[in-house]
Motif scaffolding. Structure first.
Motif, PDB file in Angstrom:
ATOM      1  N   SER A  48       0.623  -1.572   0.114  1.00 51.72           N
ATOM      2  CA  SER A  48      -0.393  -0.166  -0.003  1.00 51.72           C
ATOM      3  C   SER A  48       0.925   1.569  -0.095  1.00 51.72           C
ATOM      4  O   SER A  48       0.237   2.344  -0.135  1.00 51.72           O
ATOM      5  CB  SER A  48      -1.070  -0.112   1.471  1.00 51.72           C
ATOM      6  N   GLY A  49       2.013   0.849   0.181  1.00 49.69           N
ATOM      7  CA  GLY A  49       2.795   2.390   0.124  1.00 49.69           C
ATOM      8  C   GLY A  49       3.573   2.849   1.900  1.00 49.69           C
ATOM      9  O   GLY A  49       3.408   3.746   1.856  1.00 49.69           O
ATOM     10  N   ALA A  50       2.943   2.085   2.855  1.00 51.62           N
ATOM     11  CA  ALA A  50       3.331   1.954   4.049  1.00 51.62           C
ATOM     12  C   ALA A  50       4.373   1.913   4.839  1.00 51.62           C
ATOM     13  O   ALA A  50       4.587   0.544   4.083  1.00 51.62           O
ATOM     14  CB  ALA A  50       1.518   1.454   5.319  1.00 51.62           C
ATOM     15  N   ASP A  65       0.528   5.086   6.698  1.00 46.35           N
ATOM     16  CA  ASP A  65      -0.057   5.752   5.794  1.00 46.35           C
ATOM     17  C   ASP A  65       1.018   6.666   4.640  1.00 46.35           C
ATOM     18  O   ASP A  65       1.129   7.515   5.431  1.00 46.35           O
ATOM     19  CB  ASP A  65      -0.940   5.426   5.748  1.00 46.35           C
ATOM     20  N   PRO A  66       0.108   6.267   3.700  1.00 43.28           N
ATOM     21  CA  PRO A  66       0.847   7.590   2.494  1.00 43.28           C
ATOM     22  C   PRO A  66       0.028   8.794   2.855  1.00 43.28           C
ATOM     23  O   PRO A  66       0.378   9.490   2.636  1.00 43.28           O
ATOM     24  CB  PRO A  66       0.535   6.412   0.987  1.00 43.28           C
ATOM     25  N   ASP A  67      -1.589   8.484   3.213  1.00 43.21           N
ATOM     26  CA  ASP A  67      -1.520   9.702   4.251  1.00 43.21           C
ATOM     27  C   ASP A  67      -1.717  10.564   5.575  1.00 43.21           C
ATOM     28  O   ASP A  67      -1.117  11.392   6.216  1.00 43.21           O
ATOM     29  CB  ASP A  67      -3.186   9.471   3.416  1.00 43.21           C
ATOM     30  N   GLY A  68      -0.443   9.618   5.678  1.00 44.92           N
ATOM     31  CA  GLY A  68       0.075  10.112   6.936  1.00 44.92           C
ATOM     32  C   GLY A  68      -0.107   9.605   8.296  1.00 44.92           C
ATOM     33  O   GLY A  68      -0.559   9.822   9.656  1.00 44.92           O
ATOM     34  N   LYS A  69      -1.914   8.214   8.410  1.00 44.64           N
ATOM     35  CA  LYS A  69      -2.382   8.075   9.408  1.00 44.64           C
ATOM     36  C   LYS A  69      -0.923   7.104  10.125  1.00 44.64           C
ATOM     37  O   LYS A  69      -0.454   5.844   9.448  1.00 44.64           O
ATOM     38  CB  LYS A  69      -3.276   7.243   8.576  1.00 44.64           C
ATOM     39  N   SER A 119       5.428  16.325  15.872  1.00 46.88           N
ATOM     40  CA  SER A 119       3.807  16.293  14.885  1.00 46.88           C
ATOM     41  C   SER A 119       3.979  15.672  13.479  1.00 46.88           C
ATOM     42  O   SER A 119       3.574  16.730  12.329  1.00 46.88           O
ATOM     43  CB  SER A 119       3.739  18.021  14.955  1.00 46.88           C
ATOM     44  N   GLY A 120       4.151  15.151  13.385  1.00 45.41           N
ATOM     45  CA  GLY A 120       4.499  14.090  12.299  1.00 45.41           C
ATOM     46  C   GLY A 120       5.238  14.703  11.086  1.00 45.41           C
ATOM     47  O   GLY A 120       5.022  14.644  10.054  1.00 45.41           O
ATOM     48  N   THR A 121       6.229  15.336  11.247  1.00 43.07           N
ATOM     49  CA  THR A 121       6.856  16.049  10.739  1.00 43.07           C
ATOM     50  C   THR A 121       8.484  16.676  10.690  1.00 43.07           C
ATOM     51  O   THR A 121       8.660  16.482  12.338  1.00 43.07           O
ATOM     52  CB  THR A 121       6.684  18.301  10.534  1.00 43.07           C
ATOM     53  N   ILE A 122       9.157  16.398   9.860  1.00 44.43           N
ATOM     54  CA  ILE A 122      10.487  16.616  10.281  1.00 44.43           C
ATOM     55  C   ILE A 122      11.416  17.984   9.355  1.00 44.43           C
ATOM     56  O   ILE A 122      10.698  18.222   8.268  1.00 44.43           O
ATOM     57  CB  ILE A 122      11.997  15.378   9.448  1.00 44.43           C
ATOM     58  N   THR A 123      12.264  18.948  10.589  1.00 41.80           N
ATOM     59  CA  THR A 123      12.473  20.401  10.514  1.00 41.80           C
ATOM     60  C   THR A 123      13.831  20.503  10.282  1.00 41.80           C
ATOM     61  O   THR A 123      14.247  19.741  11.152  1.00 41.80           O
ATOM     62  CB  THR A 123      11.534  21.427  11.014  1.00 41.80           C
ATOM     63  N   HIS A 124      14.297  20.810   9.384  1.00 40.39           N
ATOM     64  CA  HIS A 124      15.660  21.529   8.996  1.00 40.39           C
ATOM     65  C   HIS A 124      15.407  22.843   9.637  1.00 40.39           C
ATOM     66  O   HIS A 124      15.441  23.846   8.532  1.00 40.39           O
ATOM     67  CB  HIS A 124      16.335  21.090   7.434  1.00 40.39           C
ATOM     68  N   SER A 143       6.528  16.408   5.798  1.00 39.75           N
ATOM     69  CA  SER A 143       6.150  15.566   6.180  1.00 39.75           C
ATOM     70  C   SER A 143       6.244  13.692   6.196  1.00 39.75           C
ATOM     71  O   SER A 143       7.216  13.687   5.472  1.00 39.75           O
ATOM     72  CB  SER A 143       4.704  15.241   6.315  1.00 39.75           C
ATOM     73  N   TYR A 144       6.265  13.087   7.145  1.00 37.07           N
ATOM     74  CA  TYR A 144       6.413  12.006   7.623  1.00 37.07           C
ATOM     75  C   TYR A 144       5.819  11.087   5.808  1.00 37.07           C
ATOM     76  O   TYR A 144       6.381  10.335   5.584  1.00 37.07           O
ATOM     77  CB  TYR A 144       5.867  11.085   8.214  1.00 37.07           C
TER      78      TYR A 144
END
Lengths: 723, 159
Positions: free
Chosen positions: A25-27, A57-61, A153-158, A166-167
């Motif tokens: 599924s791409g997960a 999951d690819p939709d971020g879930k 919050s599901g995000t990587i920041t530089h 986003s993840y």
């Protein structure tokens, strides 16, 4: 490689390893696995299921699997919270799946308050590892160092280049990266580091519970499912001679009625009569016409036990421990206090009576929906009794309506499995309340003869304890022992623990803090008697007791003392609570947790109202503040409820049968509660059992302060006290 | 087997039931509506509570055959999307532990608030004392009822 086993039979080799895979599924799936050779569940399609998995999951879930049984203790919410914390995702983006029984998950037990201490490492590893991978993936995409990136919050920041991803956008890259070594991961461990942990998070299944969606074992509905009941001998250990099953088969709605020969194992498949039909009510109606001839083999009674206890009181019993010289210390004591304490059998009384659903598939595989606290043990029991290999048994874990230790036994599992196989149909076994109360594994009764000697400053210098308890063939039975290492051993220079056994045919089992949930009341009430005799304040008396150890300390004395001081301060210990009122205090250490309670009661004639109970609890960092408070609040109600209940044994069976003669506490008897957690940088431990322990003695001591009535026997009504 | 039409959560259901089958078992086994629970069968625990014409009743003690013409509300029907003030308050205070008794608690609380929009502790205790909770969520039930009263007042919704 042979990993050493701990006492639960689980592999001690804690070298977890990580596995990452990309699903079709791409997960992205990240798991923590354990070394070992588990029994593979052939009914499960996946080729590898790690100890825990996080699926993004690819939709971020985010999906987190909860592997332990859930019956109200809140692990299905709390443990995924730990993963989410370390994964650096928002709780609103998390969904939780309940895992079935599968050895590849490792320990799947709700008991011993071990879920939290046992799971803490793996839960953090799963979340942290996934987060690291995603961070490394972003760093690679940007061509920067991981150390310059942060996750939230599901995000990587530089930050330096003000970029973020986003993840969900990093999954493919992350799946291809080398898996980090578990020992390289820096795991969050201190409350100061937590963003989610320690906050108040409502239960993950609330939406379903609040709208009555099917959740419990008894809510399972399968095509063609029949309903079953199983009649057993109310008198423990009865032998089945005959039953009028031919007549029962003729009754409306009945599809099957047959005798089950059973085994001699009272924890397993007992002899009985199965009735199966198209609705539970019709089966229940048919059962009213069931006539079974039982041959009884014993006729134990509480009055007989009491007689034996009196006889044994004069004997020396078996000396389990003797530190110093108790007898000569009594001679030196300024004051000697003796008292006898007693408590009866009690029942678990889960709100959902026992039951289980079972189906034998055409392939021969057996599927169960088991509301069990220890499904692995249940699978073994079913396998051995039915002669089906464990690999052919799939156990679904369903939410259960209260455990408290009852569902560590799996009799209902093997009953349902047997009936399903005999009938060849999907079957839901559902016990009545009367079945549940008759066939409990009770918390055993006991007598305690205490004798203590005080010096001129009111300190205990000698302590003799004759413990008269239930047993079989001269040995203690489940829940009926006191460990010789148990405090106050180690706190008193001259200490003796003696034990005598009353032969008992009552089936017993773990009941929310086995042993301790009963005897803690006796010890902590007696300490108050000693404090009074020595003219000491009950708090000071206890702090003194905890100030010094003789030999290895039985607990962390500083944590125990601190917990007591906190509850005393929060309760305003020492204040005048007002007319007809009294305050009582007690502490306990159990299952690695430190607790203390102050209760305030008001006497209205012979009626006592518990106005308020204040708890101080030290179990290290709190995971879910709501779940943790729930355990403390619930245990307070449970302890007060249980202190006014009893199961009387008569004619070899339990006399009480339903809620009209076993009356649980009601809302109008429940106190106000205040709960204080002492959070620390210790590793977190469990809350299922410790917060129960010091409630009943705090209440009993408060009743003494308010009325002058010393309660030495439970239930309370034996001392003329009613709630 | 006799036939009866029951109006449950606003919908008619026609079913065959043994003439002494309690409503509880008609719901659970004939209609597969498992939100209403079995706890004791003798009307002593309240897990089987349904609303009959708005009043909380123990469905284990009500013969299904006698329920024609009544408006029966089960926990599934109170507000399926969970928007009833009581449900919202129950979630905010995180009342449920095991959850087995909570259908009965919620229905009983909803009936209380319809009759008394601002109950004090004594009124709450009196209304709720026939629904047992083995896990001991009583402290939160009291708080949640008071919060539900606030929610209901805010929306003007006492349904």
């Amino acid at each position: 490689m042979n990993a050493p086993k701990n006492r639960n039979g689980n592999n001690m080799d804690r070298r977890s390893f990580l596995k990452v895979s990309m699903l079709a599924s791409g997960a992205l799936m990240v798991g923590v696995g354990c070394y070992g050779t588990p029994v593979a569940d052939e009914t499960v399609q996946e080729t590898w299921i790690p100890n825990l998995y996080v699926r993004i999951d690819p939709d971020g879930k985010i999906t987190i699997v909860s592997k332990n049984p859930e019956g109200g203790q809140g692990v299905k919410t709390a443990f995924p919270m730990v993963v989410a914390e370390c994964l650096e995702v928002d709780w609103k983006d998390v969904q939780v799946e309940q895992a079935p029984l599968d050895d590849r998950y490792g320990r799947q037990v709700a008991g011993g308050s071990r879920g939290t201490p046992d799971g803490w490492d793996d839960l953090r590893v799963a979340g942290t590892a996934a987060m690291h991978l995603l961070m490394a993936a972003a760093a690679k995409e940007w061509g920067v160092a991981s150390t310059e990136c942060s996750a939230q919050s599901g995000t990587i920041t530089h930050k330096p280049s003000d970029r973020s991803m986003s993840y969900a956008s990093l999954l493919e890259t992350a799946a291809k990266l080398p898996v980090p070594d578990v020992s390289d991961l820096k795991l969050k461990s201190r409350p100061s580091e937590f963003k989610l942990l320690g906050s108040f998070v409502p239960g993950i299944d609330n939406a379903k519970i609040l709208t009555g969606q099917p959740m419990f074992g008894s809510d399972i509905r399968l095509d063609g499912m029949l309903y079953a009941m199983f009649e057993k001998s109310r008198v423990f250990g009865g032998k089945l001679l005959s039953a009028n099953v031919e007549h029962i088969r003729t009754l409306p709605g009945v599809t099957h009625a047959f005798i089950v020969k059973g085994t001699d194992d009272i924890r397993g498949l007992q002899p009985g009569v199965a009735i199966v039909g198209t609705s539970w009510w019709e089966v229940n109606s048919a059962r009213e016409q069931l006539k079974v001839d039982w041959q009884t083999t014993q006729s134990d009674s509480s009055t007989e036990y009491e007689k034996q206890a009196e006889e044994l009181a004069g004997e020396s019993g078996e000396i389990l421990r003797h530190d110093g010289d108790v007898e000569s210390s009594f001679d030196k004591a300024v004051k000697v206090v003796e008292a006898k304490y007693y408590y009866p059998f009690v029942s678990h009384a889960n709100m959902e009576p026992q039951g289980c659903t079972a189906l034998v598939h055409e392939s021969g595989k057996l599927e169960l929906w088991a509301p069990s606290q220890n499904p692995k043990s249940g699978r073994k029991l079913v396998s051995e009794t039915l002669g089906i290999p464990e690999s052919q048994i799939h156990v679904n874990q369903v939410r259960y309506g209260g455990g408290f230790g009852r569902r560590l036994r799996n009799d209902y599992m093997v009953e349902a499995a047997w009936i399903a196989r005999e009938t060849g149909k999907p079957v839901q076994l559902q016990w009545t309340r009367e079945d549940d109360m008759a066939h409990d594994f009770f918390r055993p009764a006991a007598w305690h003869h205490f004798k203590a000697g005080l010096d001129d400053s009111g300190r205990i210098i000698a302590f003799d304890h004759h413990f008269i308890t239930m047993g079989k063939d001269g040995e203690t039975i489940s829940g009926s022992n006191i460990s010789k290492r148990r405090y106050p051993a180690g706190l008193i220079p001259n200490y003796r623990l003696r034990q005598s056994i009353i032969e008992c045919n009552v089936p017993t089992g773990p009941w929310r803090a086995p042993g301790a949930s009963a005897y803690c009341w006796a010890y902590q009430s007696f300490y108050d008697e000693l404090a009074l005799a020595g003219g000491r304040d009950p708090l000071q008396f206890r702090l003194d007791l905890l100030s010094k150890s003789y030999g290895k300390p039985p607990m962390d004395l500083e944590r125990a003392s601190n917990t007591l001081k906190v509850v005393a301060e929060k309760a305003g210990w020492g204040r005048d609570p007002g007319p007809n009122r009294g305050l009582g205090i007690a502490f306990a250490y159990g299952h690695l947790g430190y607790v203390a309670h102050v209760a305030q009661v008001v006497a209205e004639g012979s009626n006592i109202r518990v106005e308020k109970v204040i708890a101080a609890v030290d179990i290290g960092p709190i995971i879910n503040l709501s779940g943790a408070k729930n355990q403390v609040e619930g245990a307070i109600v449970d302890a007060i409820s249980t202190a006014q209940l009893e199961i009387t044994i008569s004619n070899g069976s339990a006399r009480q049968s339903n809620f009209h003669n076993y009356r649980l506490l009601k809302i109008d008897q429940a106190p106000e509660i205040e709960c204080h957690f002492i959070q620390s940088d210790n590793s977190p431990t469990g809350l299922g059992e410790p917060p129960f322990l010091s409630v009943a003695p705090a209440v009993a001591n408060a009743i003494f302060a308010a009325t002058g009535t010393r309660i030495r026997e439970l239930p309370f009504k034996r001392s003329g006290i009613s709630l | 087997m006799p036939e009866i039409t029951l109006k449950i959560n606003g919908k008619d259901h026609t079913l065959d039931v043994p003439d002494d089958m309690p409503l509880l078992w008609a719901l659970r086994d004939k209609l597969n509506m498992t939100g209403t629970k079995y706890g004791c069968g003798i009307g002593r625990c309240g897990t089987c509570t349904v609303l009959v014409d708005g009043e909380p009743e123990q469905s284990c003690r009500l013969p299904a055959m006698k329920m024609a013409g009544k408006e029966i509300t089960t926990i599934e029907g109170l507000s399926p999307d969970g928007n009833h003030p009581v449900q919202k308050a129950w979630h905010k205070e995180d009342v449920p532990q095991c959850g087995y008794c909570q259908g009965g608690q919620i229905l009983t609380a909803s009936a209380l608030l319809k009759e008394n929009s601002n109950p004090d502790d004594a009124a709450i205790d009196e209304a709720m004392k026939d629904v047992l909770c083995r896990c001991g969520t009583y402290f939160r039930i009291r708080k949640a009822i008071k919060l539900a009263a606030v929610y209901a007042a805010e929306t003007g919704d006492e349904s």
